[in-house]
Design an enzyme around this catalytic site. Structure first.
Site, PDB file in Angstrom:
ATOM      1  N   ASN A 196      27.652  11.510  -4.781  1.00 52.25           N
ATOM      2  CA  ASN A 196      28.247  12.280  -5.875  1.00 52.25           C
ATOM      3  C   ASN A 196      28.699  11.347  -6.986  1.00 52.25           C
ATOM      4  O   ASN A 196      28.977  10.177  -6.754  1.00 52.25           O
ATOM      5  CB  ASN A 196      29.452  13.076  -5.379  1.00 52.25           C
ATOM      6  CG  ASN A 196      29.042  14.288  -4.565  1.00 52.25           C
ATOM      7  OD1 ASN A 196      28.036  14.920  -4.852  1.00 52.25           O
ATOM      8  ND2 ASN A 196      29.813  14.600  -3.536  1.00 52.25           N
TER       9      ASN A 196
ATOM     10  N   ASP B 196      19.300  13.109 -16.138  1.00 48.05           N
ATOM     11  CA  ASP B 196      18.784  12.521 -17.381  1.00 48.05           C
ATOM     12  C   ASP B 196      17.380  11.966 -17.155  1.00 48.05           C
ATOM     13  O   ASP B 196      16.492  12.095 -17.996  1.00 48.05           O
ATOM     14  CB  ASP B 196      19.682  11.366 -17.853  1.00 48.05           C
ATOM     15  CG  ASP B 196      21.093  11.822 -18.175  1.00 48.05           C
ATOM     16  OD1 ASP B 196      21.278  13.027 -18.445  1.00 48.05           O
ATOM     17  OD2 ASP B 196      22.011  10.981 -18.163  1.00 48.05           O
TER      18      ASP B 196
ATOM     19  N   GLN C 278      18.235   9.376   2.732  1.00 45.92           N
ATOM     20  CA  GLN C 278      19.628   9.376   2.267  1.00 45.92           C
ATOM     21  C   GLN C 278      20.153   7.950   2.057  1.00 45.92           C
ATOM     22  O   GLN C 278      20.901   7.681   1.120  1.00 45.92           O
ATOM     23  CB  GLN C 278      20.474  10.116   3.306  1.00 45.92           C
ATOM     24  CG  GLN C 278      21.770  10.733   2.805  1.00 45.92           C
ATOM     25  CD  GLN C 278      21.601  11.686   1.628  1.00 45.92           C
ATOM     26  OE1 GLN C 278      20.573  12.307   1.459  1.00 45.92           O
ATOM     27  NE2 GLN C 278      22.632  11.784   0.814  1.00 45.92           N
TER      28      GLN C 278
ATOM     29  N   ASP D 292      28.507   3.300 -19.990  1.00 44.53           N
ATOM     30  CA  ASP D 292      28.994   3.758 -18.686  1.00 44.53           C
ATOM     31  C   ASP D 292      29.776   2.650 -18.002  1.00 44.53           C
ATOM     32  O   ASP D 292      29.312   1.514 -17.917  1.00 44.53           O
ATOM     33  CB  ASP D 292      27.829   4.158 -17.773  1.00 44.53           C
ATOM     34  CG  ASP D 292      27.239   5.516 -18.125  1.00 44.53           C
ATOM     35  OD1 ASP D 292      27.793   6.181 -19.018  1.00 44.53           O
ATOM     36  OD2 ASP D 292      26.231   5.899 -17.507  1.00 44.53           O
TER      37      ASP D 292
END
Length: 361
Positions: A147, A316, A305, A34
């Site tokens: 996101n 995952d 948050q 990644d």
């Protein structure tokens, strides 16, 4: 308690009844590195990305990777959906080491070496098919708020070959040692024949085969291989977006997640001795799961948050937590609780990374 008490020495020794066996959990998928960075909306728009999505890289995304690595916030983490999940499962289990096995294809390069080292550090028994035609696969994780938009350049991961790796006796023996199998739907784009071989072995031997819907594009563009494997699926995972796309593609004619779960549960199944379980997560909303003919809901753990660093790897991690209890023969309720716990840990950190030890009871 089902623990035997043996009068050895001055005090009884407790034998754990649920200790996992080595190689009990088998995973196969796309090992990716990644490349993660915080971006803005202009960056997403420039490359035509949705804020929360998973897609395969095309020619137009080449520059995206080059731009991403120049960002000040760039980080490199071992990734790949299935690999993440089996790593988390191993982390949750802690000992013995190498309860989790992983197969996938990498290149003979620096990124491949990183993936090998990271798997070893996570105590996963990784057996990579190594080839030099293609470089090790990468996945751009473009983070905006909570996101993440993922763009996977499979490269080497796409070169996995059943006859060159899975079919080899020493490798197939590892498959046979397992009692639980997990493959993300992403691997349907690479080697559906490998998935089917493993899925059939599970059904023939009354073992548990788990599949993830993984991304909307799998249900849309890989419908045929997906539905070929579906009759072998004992546990189907997915999130709310993937569930909705799957329902639309299958003509379920409902957008209610509970109803979608029920209809997916009732799809034809080869091993009739075990009813399919369908588990759909919904981010911060409750998780939905089928148990027999009913649908149950499970609230996720509360999180502020401000404590969310990035949600990359949350799905995952949920699966990893779930599998860690499943492989120890625990009931679904506990599997889901473990999934929620693992996801809660992972979203407080960058990438799919975790602290030294879990604190799950």
């Amino acid at each position: 308690s089902n623990c035997a008490l043996l009068p050895l020495g001055p005090r009884p020794i407790r034998l754990e009844g649920t200790r996992s066996q080595r190689n009990a959990l088998f995973g196969m998928g796309n090992p990716l590195l990644d490349i993660s960075a915080v971006v803005d909306k202009d960056f997403l728009d420039k490359y035509g990305l949705k804020p929360n999505d998973q897609i395969l890289a095309e020619e137009k995304h080449k520059a995206l990777f080059e731009e991403l690595v120049k960002k000040s916030t760039v980080e490199y983490h071992a990734g790949g959906s299935t690999q993440n999940s089996v790593k988390i499962a191993q982390w949750m289990i802690q000992e013995p080491y190498k309860v989790a096995t992983f197969f996938g294809c990498i290149g003979t390069d620096q990124f491949g070496e990183i993936l090998k080292r990271k798997a070893e550090e996570a105590h996963v028994d990784a057996h990579y098919y190594e080839q030099s035609e293609e470089p090790t696969g990468t996945c751009a994780a473009c983070i905006t708020g909570d996101n993440r938009s993922l763009v996977a350049n499979l490269a080497a991961a796409n070169c996995y070959k059943k006859e060159k790796h899975l079919d080899l006796e020493s490798n197939w023996e590892l498959v046979e040692k397992a009692s639980v199998y997990y493959i993300a739907g992403f691997f349907l784009t690479v080697s559906p024949e490998s998935i089917l071989k493993v899925a059939k072995h599970a059904a023939d031997n009354n073992k548990i085969f788990c599949l993830n819907l993984s991304a909307p594009f799998i249900s849309q563009f890989y419908k045929e291989p997906l539905m070929k494997v579906m009759p072998f699926v004992d546990i189907l995972f997915g999130n709310e977006t993937e569930a909705a796309t799957f329902a639309r593609e299958q003509g379920f004619e409902t957008e209610e997640i509970e109803e979608i779960a029920q209809k997916a549960q009732k799809l034809p199944k080869v091993n009739g001795s075990r009813q399919r379980t369908v588990v759909f997560t919904q981010g911060r909303d409750h998780t939905v799961a089928t148990k027999g003919d009913e649908v149950l809901t499970f609230p996720v753990m509360d999180i502020d948050q401000n404590d969310i660093v990035d949600t990359n790897g949350a799905g995952d991690a949920f699966v990893g937590g779930y599998l860690s209890e499943l492989v120890q023969g625990q009931p679904m309720e506990r599997c889901i609780r473990a999934g929620h716990y693992a996801a809660n840990v992972i979203i407080r950190r960058a990438g799919c990374t975790f602290p030294e030890k879990p604190d799950f009871h």
